[in-house]
Design a protein around this motif. Structure first.
Motif, PDB file in Angstrom:
ATOM      1  N   MET A 176       0.843  -1.162   0.000  1.00 11.42           N
ATOM      2  CA  MET A 176       0.000   0.000   0.000  1.00 11.42           C
ATOM      3  C   MET A 176       0.902   1.243   0.000  1.00 11.42           C
ATOM      4  O   MET A 176       1.801   1.331   0.833  1.00 11.42           O
ATOM      5  CB  MET A 176      -0.884  -0.032   1.251  1.00 11.42           C
ATOM      6  CG  MET A 176      -1.931   0.997   1.254  1.00 11.42           C
ATOM      7  SD  MET A 176      -3.100   0.806   2.623  1.00 11.42           S
ATOM      8  CE  MET A 176      -3.338  -0.943   2.738  1.00 11.42           C
ATOM      9  N   PRO A 177       0.687   2.174  -0.914  1.00  7.50           N
ATOM     10  CA  PRO A 177       1.535   3.363  -0.976  1.00  7.50           C
ATOM     11  C   PRO A 177       1.423   4.216   0.292  1.00  7.50           C
ATOM     12  O   PRO A 177       0.345   4.355   0.863  1.00  7.50           O
ATOM     13  CB  PRO A 177       0.997   4.135  -2.176  1.00  7.50           C
ATOM     14  CG  PRO A 177       0.198   3.161  -2.955  1.00  7.50           C
ATOM     15  CD  PRO A 177      -0.291   2.133  -1.991  1.00  7.50           C
ATOM     16  N   ALA A 178       2.551   4.796   0.696  1.00  6.15           N
ATOM     17  CA  ALA A 178       2.563   5.652   1.873  1.00  6.15           C
ATOM     18  C   ALA A 178       1.706   6.887   1.627  1.00  6.15           C
ATOM     19  O   ALA A 178       1.672   7.426   0.512  1.00  6.15           O
ATOM     20  CB  ALA A 178       4.003   6.068   2.188  1.00  6.15           C
ATOM     21  N   GLY A 179       1.017   7.322   2.640  1.00  7.10           N
ATOM     22  CA  GLY A 179       0.200   8.521   2.553  1.00  7.10           C
ATOM     23  C   GLY A 179      -1.182   8.304   1.959  1.00  7.10           C
ATOM     24  O   GLY A 179      -1.955   9.243   1.855  1.00  7.10           O
ATOM     25  N   ARG A 180      -1.504   7.117   1.528  1.00  2.72           N
ATOM     26  CA  ARG A 180      -2.818   6.813   0.948  1.00  2.72           C
ATOM     27  C   ARG A 180      -3.746   6.284   2.031  1.00  2.72           C
ATOM     28  O   ARG A 180      -3.327   5.578   2.932  1.00  2.72           O
ATOM     29  CB  ARG A 180      -2.694   5.749  -0.152  1.00  2.72           C
ATOM     30  CG  ARG A 180      -1.970   6.163  -1.410  1.00  2.72           C
ATOM     31  CD  ARG A 180      -2.760   7.158  -2.277  1.00  2.72           C
ATOM     32  NE  ARG A 180      -4.152   6.807  -2.488  1.00  2.72           N
ATOM     33  CZ  ARG A 180      -4.608   6.087  -3.512  1.00  2.72           C
ATOM     34  NH1 ARG A 180      -3.783   5.636  -4.430  1.00  2.72           N
ATOM     35  NH2 ARG A 180      -5.882   5.837  -3.622  1.00  2.72           N
ATOM     36  N   ASP A 181      -5.011   6.594   1.890  1.00  3.25           N
ATOM     37  CA  ASP A 181      -6.024   6.023   2.775  1.00  3.25           C
ATOM     38  C   ASP A 181      -6.137   4.537   2.445  1.00  3.25           C
ATOM     39  O   ASP A 181      -6.320   4.157   1.285  1.00  3.25           O
ATOM     40  CB  ASP A 181      -7.369   6.728   2.556  1.00  3.25           C
ATOM     41  CG  ASP A 181      -8.455   6.147   3.429  1.00  3.25           C
ATOM     42  OD1 ASP A 181      -9.162   5.237   2.939  1.00  3.25           O
ATOM     43  OD2 ASP A 181      -8.582   6.586   4.583  1.00  3.25           O
ATOM     44  N   SER A 182      -5.991   3.711   3.455  1.00  3.12           N
ATOM     45  CA  SER A 182      -5.982   2.253   3.250  1.00  3.12           C
ATOM     46  C   SER A 182      -7.249   1.754   2.559  1.00  3.12           C
ATOM     47  O   SER A 182      -7.188   0.974   1.611  1.00  3.12           O
ATOM     48  CB  SER A 182      -5.835   1.533   4.586  1.00  3.12           C
ATOM     49  OG  SER A 182      -4.648   1.924   5.221  1.00  3.12           O
TER      50      SER A 182
END
Length: 133
Positions: free
Chosen positions: A1-7
């Motif tokens: 999951m990319p950092a800073g993205r809402d899961s």
């Protein structure tokens, strides 16, 4: 999951799961069927992204709508609804004819009772006793 993205947003955008209506869940599982073919089980994974009440509501919707869709538990009911819809015009005509027949019968009975009452108008009845009735 990319950092800073809402899961949750990332999870849904990448079609790893669904967060939505029962129809959304059905569409996702059908997509998996098309891709994979028949499989033995579908695991419902909990991430605690929602509060407990919302999670319970989600499980209830899943059990009421999604599971019966795939088990075909609602197939007889859906077929019955379809049959009723297909025959609606005939059922409505029969219902209307039955209602009209009863209204006509009631009017005839009322008319006969009125005629009988008018025919007996000239006959004096006793005020008491069995004959008064």
């Amino acid at each position: 999951m990319p950092a800073g993205r809402d899961s949750l947003e990332w999870f849904v955008e990448n079609r790893y799961g669904v967060c939505g209506t029962p129809d959304d869940a059905i569409a996702l599982i059908e997509r998996l069927f098309e891709k994979q073919g028949t499989f033995g089980a579908f695991l419902h994974q909990a991430h605690n992204w929602a509060d407990f009440a919302a999670s319970k509501r989600s499980y209830e919707l899943y059990a009421r709508y999604v599971m019966p869709h795939f088990s075909r538990a609602n197939a007889p009911r859906a077929a019955s609804y379809q049959w009723c819809g297909d025959n609606r015009a005939e059922f409505s005509a029969k219902r209307n004819a039955a209602a009209k027949a009863m209204f006509d019968k009631h009017e005839a009975e009322q008319r006969a009772a009125h005629e009988l009452a008018n025919a007996d108008a000239g006959v004096a009845r006793p005020e008491r006793g069995r004959e008064a009735w």
